[in-house]
Motif scaffolding. Sequence first.
Motif, mmCIF file in Angstrom:
data_model
loop_
_atom_site.group_PDB
_atom_site.id
_atom_site.type_symbol
_atom_site.label_atom_id
_atom_site.label_comp_id
_atom_site.label_asym_id
_atom_site.label_seq_id
_atom_site.Cartn_x
_atom_site.Cartn_y
_atom_site.Cartn_z
ATOM 1 N N ALA A 78 153.387 61.874 72.337
ATOM 2 C CA ALA A 78 153.454 62.040 70.888
ATOM 3 C C ALA A 78 153.499 60.645 70.282
ATOM 4 N N PRO A 79 152.702 60.374 69.270
ATOM 5 C CA PRO A 79 152.677 59.016 68.707
ATOM 6 C C PRO A 79 154.062 58.564 68.253
ATOM 7 N N LYS A 80 154.391 57.307 68.528
ATOM 8 C CA LYS A 80 155.635 56.721 68.043
ATOM 9 C C LYS A 80 155.500 56.430 66.549
ATOM 10 N N THR A 81 156.526 56.752 65.799
ATOM 11 C CA THR A 81 156.513 56.461 64.368
ATOM 12 C C THR A 81 157.052 55.062 64.143
ATOM 13 N N VAL A 82 156.337 54.281 63.318
ATOM 14 C CA VAL A 82 156.613 52.857 63.189
ATOM 15 C C VAL A 82 156.671 52.451 61.717
ATOM 16 N N ALA A 83 157.675 51.639 61.374
ATOM 17 C CA ALA A 83 157.757 51.015 60.060
ATOM 18 C C ALA A 83 157.370 49.548 60.191
ATOM 19 N N VAL A 84 156.692 49.008 59.188
ATOM 20 C CA VAL A 84 156.288 47.610 59.176
ATOM 21 C C VAL A 84 157.055 46.902 58.059
ATOM 22 N N PRO B 279 145.937 55.727 67.201
ATOM 23 C CA PRO B 279 146.620 56.916 66.676
ATOM 24 C C PRO B 279 147.265 57.790 67.745
ATOM 25 N N HIS B 280 146.797 57.666 68.991
ATOM 26 C CA HIS B 280 147.402 58.439 70.069
ATOM 27 C C HIS B 280 148.728 57.839 70.519
ATOM 28 N N LEU B 281 148.971 56.569 70.140
ATOM 29 C CA LEU B 281 150.201 55.900 70.540
ATOM 30 C C LEU B 281 151.188 55.706 69.394
ATOM 31 N N GLY C 169 149.589 46.427 61.129
ATOM 32 C CA GLY C 169 149.352 47.775 60.626
ATOM 33 C C GLY C 169 147.972 48.280 60.995
ATOM 34 N N GLY C 170 146.979 47.395 60.898
ATOM 35 C CA GLY C 170 145.623 47.785 61.267
ATOM 36 C C GLY C 170 145.489 48.106 62.742
ATOM 37 N N ILE C 171 146.151 47.320 63.590
ATOM 38 C CA ILE C 171 146.104 47.597 65.032
ATOM 39 C C ILE C 171 146.764 48.934 65.338
ATOM 40 N N GLU D 170 153.205 51.225 74.889
ATOM 41 C CA GLU D 170 153.271 51.899 76.189
ATOM 42 C C GLU D 170 154.665 51.762 76.799
ATOM 43 N N ALA D 171 155.303 50.605 76.605
ATOM 44 C CA ALA D 171 156.672 50.425 77.080
ATOM 45 C C ALA D 171 157.619 51.401 76.383
ATOM 46 N N LEU D 172 157.409 51.614 75.080
ATOM 47 C CA LEU D 172 158.263 52.557 74.353
ATOM 48 C C LEU D 172 158.071 53.973 74.872
#
Length: 437
Positions: A7-13, A31-33, A24-26, A376-378
Amino acid sequence: MSEASMAPKTVAVLGAGMRGELFGGILAGLPHLAKVVAVAEPRAAYRERFAARHGLPESAVYESWQEFAAQPKICDAVVIATMDRDHLGPAIACLERGYDLLLEKPMATTIDECAAIARAQTGSGALVAVCHSLRYQKGFRTLKRLLDEGRIGRVVTIDQLEQVGFEHYAHSYVRGNWGNAGRATPMLLAKSCHDLDYIAWLVGAPCARVSSSGELSYFHAGSAPLGAPARCTDGCPHELDCPYSALKQYVQSDRTVWPASVISPDHSAEAHLEALRTGPYGRCVFHADNDVVDHQVVQLAFEGGVTATFTMTAFTAQQGRMVRVHGTRGEMLFDEHRMTIVVRDFGAKLEETIAVEPEPGAHGGGDNRVLRNWLEALHRRDAGLILTDVATSLMTHAIGFAAEEARLTGRTVDLAEFKRRHGLDQALEPLPGANML
Protein backbone atom coordinates in the motif's frame (compact mmCIF):
# COMPACT_ATOMS: atom_id res chain seq x y z
CA MET A 1 7.01 -8.49 -0.32
CA SER A 2 6.22 -7.64 -3.92
CA GLU A 3 5.68 -4.04 -5.00
CA ALA A 4 2.19 -4.97 -6.13
CA SER A 5 1.26 -5.90 -2.54
CA MET A 6 2.51 -2.64 -1.02
CA ALA A 7 0.00 0.00 0.00
CA PRO A 8 1.54 3.36 -0.91
CA LYS A 9 3.16 5.22 1.98
CA THR A 10 1.54 8.57 2.68
CA VAL A 11 4.07 11.39 2.68
CA ALA A 12 4.09 15.07 3.66
CA VAL A 13 6.61 17.47 2.11
CA LEU A 14 7.90 20.31 4.30
CA GLY A 15 9.33 23.02 2.06
CA ALA A 16 7.99 23.51 -1.48
CA GLY A 17 10.99 25.26 -3.01
CA MET A 18 13.15 23.75 -5.72
CA ARG A 19 14.12 20.64 -3.74
CA GLY A 20 10.66 20.10 -2.29
CA GLU A 21 9.14 20.37 -5.77
CA LEU A 22 11.72 17.89 -7.03
CA PHE A 23 11.02 15.37 -4.29
CA GLY A 24 7.29 15.81 -4.75
CA GLY A 25 7.65 15.08 -8.44
CA ILE A 26 9.69 11.94 -7.79
CA LEU A 27 7.13 10.71 -5.25
CA ALA A 28 4.33 11.34 -7.74
CA GLY A 29 6.19 9.17 -10.24
CA LEU A 30 6.17 6.24 -7.78
CA PRO A 31 2.43 5.88 -7.08
CA HIS A 32 2.79 2.22 -6.13
CA LEU A 33 5.19 3.21 -3.34
CA ALA A 34 4.04 6.63 -2.14
CA LYS A 35 1.37 9.31 -2.23
CA VAL A 36 1.92 12.97 -1.34
CA VAL A 37 -0.84 13.95 1.10
CA ALA A 38 0.29 17.26 2.65
CA VAL A 39 2.62 20.22 2.21
CA ALA A 40 3.97 23.00 4.43
CA GLU A 41 5.47 26.11 2.83
CA PRO A 42 5.50 29.76 4.01
CA ARG A 43 5.45 31.33 0.51
CA ALA A 44 1.90 31.39 -0.81
CA ALA A 45 2.73 31.09 -4.52
CA TYR A 46 4.93 28.03 -4.02
CA ARG A 47 2.55 26.47 -1.51
CA GLU A 48 -0.43 26.86 -3.81
CA ARG A 49 1.46 25.58 -6.84
CA PHE A 50 2.58 22.46 -4.98
CA ALA A 51 -0.92 21.82 -3.62
CA ALA A 52 -2.46 22.17 -7.07
CA ARG A 53 0.04 19.80 -8.67
CA HIS A 54 -0.67 17.09 -6.10
CA GLY A 55 -4.40 17.69 -5.75
CA LEU A 56 -4.20 18.48 -2.04
CA PRO A 57 -7.28 19.68 -0.16
CA GLU A 58 -7.04 22.93 1.79
CA SER A 59 -7.00 20.98 5.06
CA ALA A 60 -3.69 19.36 4.03
CA VAL A 61 -1.91 22.62 3.17
CA TYR A 62 0.07 24.35 5.93
CA GLU A 63 1.83 27.70 6.06
CA SER A 64 4.73 26.41 8.19
CA TRP A 65 6.32 23.23 9.43
CA GLN A 66 5.31 24.29 12.94
CA GLU A 67 1.64 24.30 11.93
CA PHE A 68 2.04 20.84 10.39
CA ALA A 69 3.89 19.44 13.41
CA ALA A 70 1.24 20.76 15.82
CA GLN A 71 -1.32 18.39 14.29
CA PRO A 72 -1.79 14.76 15.30
CA LYS A 73 0.13 12.35 13.05
CA ILE A 74 -1.60 12.47 9.65
CA CYS A 75 0.64 10.29 7.44
CA ASP A 76 3.44 7.73 7.42
CA ALA A 77 6.48 9.81 6.56
CA VAL A 78 7.83 13.30 5.98
CA VAL A 79 10.29 14.79 3.50
CA ILE A 80 12.16 17.73 5.08
CA ALA A 81 13.21 20.13 2.32
CA THR A 82 13.15 23.34 4.34
CA MET A 83 16.12 25.71 4.44
CA ASP A 84 19.24 24.38 6.16
CA ARG A 85 18.67 26.44 9.31
CA ASP A 86 15.18 24.92 9.57
CA HIS A 87 16.15 21.26 9.58
CA LEU A 88 16.62 20.75 13.32
CA GLY A 89 13.16 21.85 14.47
CA PRO A 90 11.00 19.88 12.04
CA ALA A 91 13.26 16.83 12.20
CA ILE A 92 12.97 16.47 15.96
CA ALA A 93 9.29 17.42 16.05
CA CYS A 94 8.42 14.86 13.38
CA LEU A 95 10.52 12.13 14.98
CA GLU A 96 8.74 12.74 18.28
CA ARG A 97 5.42 12.26 16.49
CA GLY A 98 6.47 8.93 14.99
CA TYR A 99 7.19 9.90 11.39
CA ASP A 100 9.85 8.27 9.23
CA LEU A 101 11.97 10.93 7.55
CA LEU A 102 13.82 11.81 4.39
CA LEU A 103 16.12 14.66 5.45
CA GLU A 104 17.77 16.93 2.90
CA LYS A 105 21.47 17.56 3.36
CA PRO A 106 23.13 19.04 5.30
CA MET A 107 21.44 17.47 8.31
CA ALA A 108 21.65 20.79 10.19
CA THR A 109 23.83 23.88 10.50
CA THR A 110 26.05 22.76 13.40
CA ILE A 111 27.51 19.45 14.50
CA ASP A 112 25.64 19.70 17.80
CA GLU A 113 22.33 20.08 15.95
CA CYS A 114 23.21 17.06 13.80
CA ALA A 115 23.92 15.05 16.97
CA ALA A 116 20.58 16.15 18.44
CA ILE A 117 18.78 14.76 15.38
CA ALA A 118 20.72 11.49 15.71
CA ARG A 119 19.73 11.14 19.35
CA ALA A 120 16.09 11.86 18.52
CA GLN A 121 16.16 9.26 15.77
CA THR A 122 17.67 6.62 18.06
CA GLY A 123 14.96 7.20 20.63
CA SER A 124 12.16 7.10 18.06
CA GLY A 125 13.05 3.97 16.11
CA ALA A 126 12.12 5.79 12.91
CA LEU A 127 13.79 5.07 9.60
CA VAL A 128 15.61 8.17 8.38
CA ALA A 129 17.59 8.70 5.18
CA VAL A 130 19.83 11.72 4.57
CA CYS A 131 20.07 12.85 0.95
CA HIS A 132 23.71 12.11 0.13
CA SER A 133 22.87 11.35 -3.47
CA LEU A 134 26.41 10.53 -4.67
CA ARG A 135 26.26 7.10 -3.03
CA TYR A 136 23.20 6.35 -5.14
CA GLN A 137 24.28 7.88 -8.47
CA LYS A 138 25.14 5.28 -11.10
CA GLY A 139 28.63 6.52 -11.97
CA PHE A 140 29.77 6.88 -8.38
CA ARG A 141 28.29 3.48 -7.50
CA THR A 142 30.13 1.90 -10.43
CA LEU A 143 33.44 3.34 -9.24
CA LYS A 144 32.80 1.98 -5.75
CA ARG A 145 31.97 -1.47 -7.14
CA LEU A 146 35.15 -1.59 -9.24
CA LEU A 147 37.26 -0.67 -6.23
CA ASP A 148 35.54 -3.28 -4.07
CA GLU A 149 36.30 -5.86 -6.77
CA GLY A 150 40.00 -5.09 -6.36
CA ARG A 151 40.54 -3.80 -9.88
CA ILE A 152 43.46 -1.59 -8.77
CA GLY A 153 44.55 -3.49 -5.66
CA ARG A 154 44.49 -1.83 -2.26
CA VAL A 155 43.44 1.82 -2.29
CA VAL A 156 46.22 4.14 -1.10
CA THR A 157 45.21 7.68 -2.05
CA ILE A 158 42.12 9.48 -3.36
CA ASP A 159 41.85 12.93 -4.96
CA GLN A 160 38.38 14.38 -5.51
CA LEU A 161 37.59 17.65 -7.27
CA GLU A 162 34.23 19.37 -7.12
CA GLN A 163 33.77 21.76 -10.00
CA VAL A 164 31.01 24.01 -8.70
CA GLY A 165 30.90 26.09 -11.89
CA PHE A 166 31.12 29.87 -12.03
CA GLU A 167 27.40 30.40 -12.74
CA HIS A 168 26.22 27.93 -10.09
CA TYR A 169 28.51 29.49 -7.50
CA ALA A 170 27.31 33.02 -8.28
CA HIS A 171 23.68 31.92 -8.13
CA SER A 172 23.68 29.77 -5.00
CA TYR A 173 26.70 30.87 -2.98
CA VAL A 174 26.92 34.61 -3.65
CA ARG A 175 23.44 35.90 -4.41
CA GLY A 176 21.48 32.92 -3.18
CA ASN A 177 20.38 31.15 -0.03
CA TRP A 178 23.76 29.63 0.79
CA GLY A 179 26.04 32.64 0.32
CA ASN A 180 26.15 33.63 3.96
CA ALA A 181 27.16 31.08 6.59
CA GLY A 182 25.13 32.89 9.25
CA ARG A 183 21.95 32.26 7.27
CA ALA A 184 22.86 28.73 6.20
CA THR A 185 26.05 26.81 6.95
CA PRO A 186 29.69 26.86 5.78
CA MET A 187 30.27 26.17 2.09
CA LEU A 188 31.87 22.81 2.82
CA LEU A 189 28.66 21.58 4.46
CA ALA A 190 26.18 23.35 2.22
CA LYS A 191 27.72 22.11 -1.03
CA SER A 192 30.27 19.44 -0.31
CA CYS A 193 29.05 17.18 2.49
CA HIS A 194 28.08 14.93 -0.47
CA ASP A 195 31.74 14.71 -1.40
CA LEU A 196 33.19 14.06 2.05
CA ASP A 197 30.54 11.39 2.60
CA TYR A 198 31.45 9.74 -0.70
CA ILE A 199 35.20 9.75 0.01
CA ALA A 200 34.56 8.16 3.40
CA TRP A 201 32.38 5.53 1.72
CA LEU A 202 35.12 4.68 -0.77
CA VAL A 203 37.69 4.30 1.99
CA GLY A 204 35.39 2.34 4.30
CA ALA A 205 37.28 3.33 7.46
CA PRO A 206 36.92 6.14 10.02
CA CYS A 207 38.65 9.44 9.33
CA ALA A 208 41.46 10.02 11.85
CA ARG A 209 42.68 13.55 11.10
CA VAL A 210 41.70 16.47 8.89
CA SER A 211 43.25 19.78 7.89
CA SER A 212 41.99 22.42 5.49
CA SER A 213 42.66 25.78 3.86
CA GLY A 214 40.59 28.13 1.71
CA GLU A 215 39.05 31.57 1.61
CA LEU A 216 36.74 33.99 -0.15
CA SER A 217 39.27 35.34 -2.62
CA TYR A 218 37.27 37.01 -5.40
CA PHE A 219 33.58 37.64 -4.77
CA HIS A 220 33.88 40.73 -2.59
CA ALA A 221 33.94 44.51 -2.96
CA GLY A 222 37.71 44.59 -3.43
CA SER A 223 37.29 42.82 -6.78
CA ALA A 224 34.52 45.06 -8.12
CA PRO A 225 35.37 46.78 -11.43
CA LEU A 226 35.30 50.56 -11.43
CA GLY A 227 31.79 51.95 -11.46
CA ALA A 228 29.99 48.66 -10.81
CA PRO A 229 26.65 49.49 -9.11
CA ALA A 230 24.97 47.52 -6.34
CA ARG A 231 22.59 45.84 -8.81
CA CYS A 232 22.97 44.61 -12.35
CA THR A 233 19.74 46.41 -13.24
CA ASP A 234 21.24 49.79 -12.28
CA GLY A 235 23.06 50.34 -15.56
CA CYS A 236 26.38 48.61 -14.96
CA PRO A 237 29.03 49.74 -17.50
CA HIS A 238 30.54 46.23 -17.45
CA GLU A 239 27.32 44.29 -18.03
CA LEU A 240 28.03 43.24 -21.62
CA ASP A 241 31.30 41.46 -20.83
CA CYS A 242 30.62 40.40 -17.22
CA PRO A 243 30.35 36.59 -16.87
CA TYR A 244 28.25 37.09 -13.73
CA SER A 245 25.61 39.42 -15.20
CA ALA A 246 22.24 38.79 -13.56
CA LEU A 247 20.49 40.00 -16.71
CA LYS A 248 22.22 37.31 -18.76
CA GLN A 249 21.63 34.59 -16.21
CA TYR A 250 18.02 35.28 -15.25
CA VAL A 251 16.35 37.26 -18.06
CA GLN A 252 18.23 36.67 -21.32
CA SER A 253 18.19 32.89 -20.81
CA ASP A 254 15.54 30.19 -20.67
CA ARG A 255 13.65 31.46 -17.63
CA THR A 256 11.90 28.12 -17.08
CA VAL A 257 15.16 26.26 -16.46
CA TRP A 258 17.28 26.29 -13.32
CA PRO A 259 18.80 28.52 -12.05
CA ALA A 260 16.68 31.24 -13.69
CA SER A 261 13.48 29.37 -12.85
CA VAL A 262 13.84 29.72 -9.08
CA ILE A 263 13.88 33.51 -8.81
CA SER A 264 10.17 33.91 -9.59
CA PRO A 265 7.15 31.62 -9.95
CA ASP A 266 6.11 33.85 -12.87
CA HIS A 267 8.58 33.33 -15.72
CA SER A 268 7.74 36.36 -17.83
CA ALA A 269 10.63 38.72 -18.61
CA GLU A 270 8.88 41.47 -16.65
CA ALA A 271 8.51 39.31 -13.55
CA HIS A 272 12.15 38.25 -13.66
CA LEU A 273 13.29 41.86 -14.11
CA GLU A 274 11.23 42.89 -11.11
CA ALA A 275 12.78 40.07 -9.08
CA LEU A 276 16.23 41.36 -10.02
CA ARG A 277 15.33 44.94 -9.07
CA THR A 278 13.97 44.01 -5.65
CA GLY A 279 15.36 40.62 -4.68
CA PRO A 280 18.74 39.08 -3.87
CA TYR A 281 19.44 37.69 -7.34
CA GLY A 282 19.82 41.11 -8.92
CA ARG A 283 22.80 42.05 -6.77
CA CYS A 284 26.26 42.54 -8.21
CA VAL A 285 28.36 39.55 -7.19
CA PHE A 286 30.93 41.97 -5.77
CA HIS A 287 28.39 43.87 -3.66
CA ALA A 288 26.40 41.09 -1.97
CA ASP A 289 26.50 39.98 1.68
CA ASN A 290 28.14 36.62 0.95
CA ASP A 291 30.95 35.34 3.17
CA VAL A 292 31.44 31.65 2.29
CA VAL A 293 34.68 30.52 0.65
CA ASP A 294 35.03 30.34 -3.12
CA HIS A 295 37.75 27.68 -2.96
CA GLN A 296 38.82 25.18 -0.34
CA VAL A 297 41.10 22.18 -0.02
CA VAL A 298 40.65 19.45 2.60
CA GLN A 299 43.31 16.91 3.49
CA LEU A 300 42.09 13.69 5.14
CA ALA A 301 43.96 10.85 6.85
CA PHE A 302 41.99 7.66 7.52
CA GLU A 303 42.57 4.83 9.94
CA GLY A 304 44.46 2.13 8.06
CA GLY A 305 46.67 4.59 6.19
CA VAL A 306 44.58 5.84 3.25
CA THR A 307 44.98 9.55 2.55
CA ALA A 308 42.67 11.76 0.51
CA THR A 309 42.30 15.30 -0.72
CA PHE A 310 39.14 17.14 -1.61
CA THR A 311 39.13 20.38 -3.60
CA MET A 312 36.11 22.61 -4.07
CA THR A 313 36.39 25.53 -6.47
CA ALA A 314 33.98 28.05 -7.96
CA PHE A 315 36.27 28.79 -10.89
CA THR A 316 35.30 26.18 -13.46
CA ALA A 317 33.38 26.32 -16.72
CA GLN A 318 31.65 22.98 -16.21
CA GLN A 319 30.11 21.40 -13.15
CA GLY A 320 30.54 17.93 -11.72
CA ARG A 321 33.15 15.90 -9.91
CA MET A 322 36.37 14.25 -10.94
CA VAL A 323 37.64 11.42 -8.73
CA ARG A 324 41.11 9.91 -9.03
CA VAL A 325 41.88 6.78 -6.99
CA HIS A 326 45.40 5.39 -6.71
CA GLY A 327 45.90 1.75 -5.75
CA THR A 328 48.75 -0.70 -5.35
CA ARG A 329 48.06 -2.31 -8.74
CA GLY A 330 46.59 0.54 -10.78
CA GLU A 331 44.59 3.75 -10.82
CA MET A 332 41.10 4.93 -11.78
CA LEU A 333 39.75 8.29 -12.92
CA PHE A 334 36.01 9.00 -12.87
CA ASP A 335 34.79 12.05 -14.78
CA GLU A 336 31.20 12.79 -13.77
CA HIS A 337 30.73 15.28 -16.61
CA ARG A 338 31.63 12.69 -19.26
CA MET A 339 30.35 9.73 -17.20
CA THR A 340 33.48 7.71 -17.93
CA ILE A 341 35.79 5.69 -15.72
CA VAL A 342 39.36 5.13 -16.93
CA VAL A 343 41.05 2.07 -15.38
CA ARG A 344 44.82 1.68 -15.72
CA ASP A 345 46.45 -1.62 -14.78
CA PHE A 346 50.14 -1.30 -13.83
CA GLY A 347 51.04 -4.96 -14.37
CA ALA A 348 49.25 -5.53 -17.67
CA LYS A 349 50.09 -2.01 -18.84
CA LEU A 350 46.52 -1.73 -20.09
CA GLU A 351 44.03 1.13 -20.06
CA GLU A 352 40.28 0.59 -20.23
CA THR A 353 37.61 3.28 -20.53
CA ILE A 354 34.22 2.34 -19.12
CA ALA A 355 31.28 4.45 -20.28
CA VAL A 356 28.51 4.63 -17.68
CA GLU A 357 25.06 5.12 -19.15
CA PRO A 358 23.57 8.14 -17.37
CA GLU A 359 20.20 7.94 -15.66
CA PRO A 360 17.57 10.69 -15.90
CA GLY A 361 16.83 13.00 -13.02
CA ALA A 362 18.63 15.42 -10.72
CA HIS A 363 22.14 14.55 -9.54
CA GLY A 364 22.43 12.04 -12.38
CA GLY A 365 19.48 10.02 -11.13
CA GLY A 366 20.86 9.89 -7.60
CA ASP A 367 17.90 11.74 -6.10
CA ASN A 368 15.44 9.30 -7.67
CA ARG A 369 17.35 6.39 -6.17
CA VAL A 370 17.52 8.04 -2.74
CA LEU A 371 13.72 8.36 -2.72
CA ARG A 372 13.08 4.87 -4.03
CA ASN A 373 15.50 3.16 -1.60
CA TRP A 374 14.02 5.11 1.30
CA LEU A 375 10.48 4.13 0.35
CA GLU A 376 11.43 0.47 -0.05
CA ALA A 377 13.11 0.59 3.37
CA LEU A 378 9.88 1.96 4.86
CA HIS A 379 7.77 -0.75 3.25
CA ARG A 380 10.10 -3.52 4.39
CA ARG A 381 11.16 -1.85 7.68
CA ASP A 382 14.74 -2.62 6.64
CA ALA A 383 17.34 -0.03 7.68
CA GLY A 384 19.94 -1.85 5.59
CA LEU A 385 18.37 -0.50 2.41
CA ILE A 386 19.32 3.03 3.44
CA LEU A 387 22.90 3.79 2.40
CA THR A 388 23.02 7.08 4.32
CA ASP A 389 21.22 6.64 7.62
CA VAL A 390 21.49 9.29 10.35
CA ALA A 391 24.37 7.64 12.21
CA THR A 392 26.48 7.28 9.07
CA SER A 393 25.67 10.81 7.96
CA LEU A 394 26.56 12.21 11.38
CA MET A 395 30.06 10.75 11.09
CA THR A 396 30.67 12.21 7.65
CA HIS A 397 29.17 15.54 8.71
CA ALA A 398 31.68 15.47 11.57
CA ILE A 399 34.48 15.38 8.98
CA GLY A 400 33.05 18.50 7.34
CA PHE A 401 32.60 20.48 10.54
CA ALA A 402 36.06 19.41 11.75
CA ALA A 403 37.54 20.50 8.42
CA GLU A 404 35.92 23.92 8.76
CA GLU A 405 37.34 24.20 12.27
CA ALA A 406 40.75 23.29 10.84
CA ARG A 407 40.41 25.97 8.15
CA LEU A 408 39.51 28.67 10.65
CA THR A 409 42.17 27.75 13.20
CA GLY A 410 44.98 26.67 10.88
CA ARG A 411 45.38 23.44 12.89
CA THR A 412 44.96 19.76 12.13
CA VAL A 413 41.89 18.40 13.92
CA ASP A 414 41.90 14.94 15.47
CA LEU A 415 38.53 13.36 14.72
CA ALA A 416 38.43 11.19 17.85
CA GLU A 417 38.95 14.27 20.02
CA PHE A 418 36.39 16.21 17.96
CA LYS A 419 33.82 13.47 18.44
CA ARG A 420 34.44 13.32 22.20
CA ARG A 421 34.17 17.10 22.50
CA HIS A 422 30.75 17.08 20.84
CA GLY A 423 29.47 13.88 22.45
CA LEU A 424 29.04 12.14 19.13
CA ASP A 425 29.72 8.63 20.43
CA GLN A 426 26.65 8.90 22.67
CA ALA A 427 24.55 9.96 19.66
CA LEU A 428 25.56 6.98 17.54
CA GLU A 429 23.34 3.97 17.99
CA PRO A 430 22.29 2.93 14.46
CA LEU A 431 19.43 0.55 13.90
CA PRO A 432 20.33 -3.09 13.18
CA GLY A 433 21.55 -3.49 9.61
CA ALA A 434 22.40 0.18 9.12
CA ASN A 435 25.39 1.12 6.99
CA MET A 436 27.84 2.48 9.57
CA LEU A 437 31.45 3.15 8.53
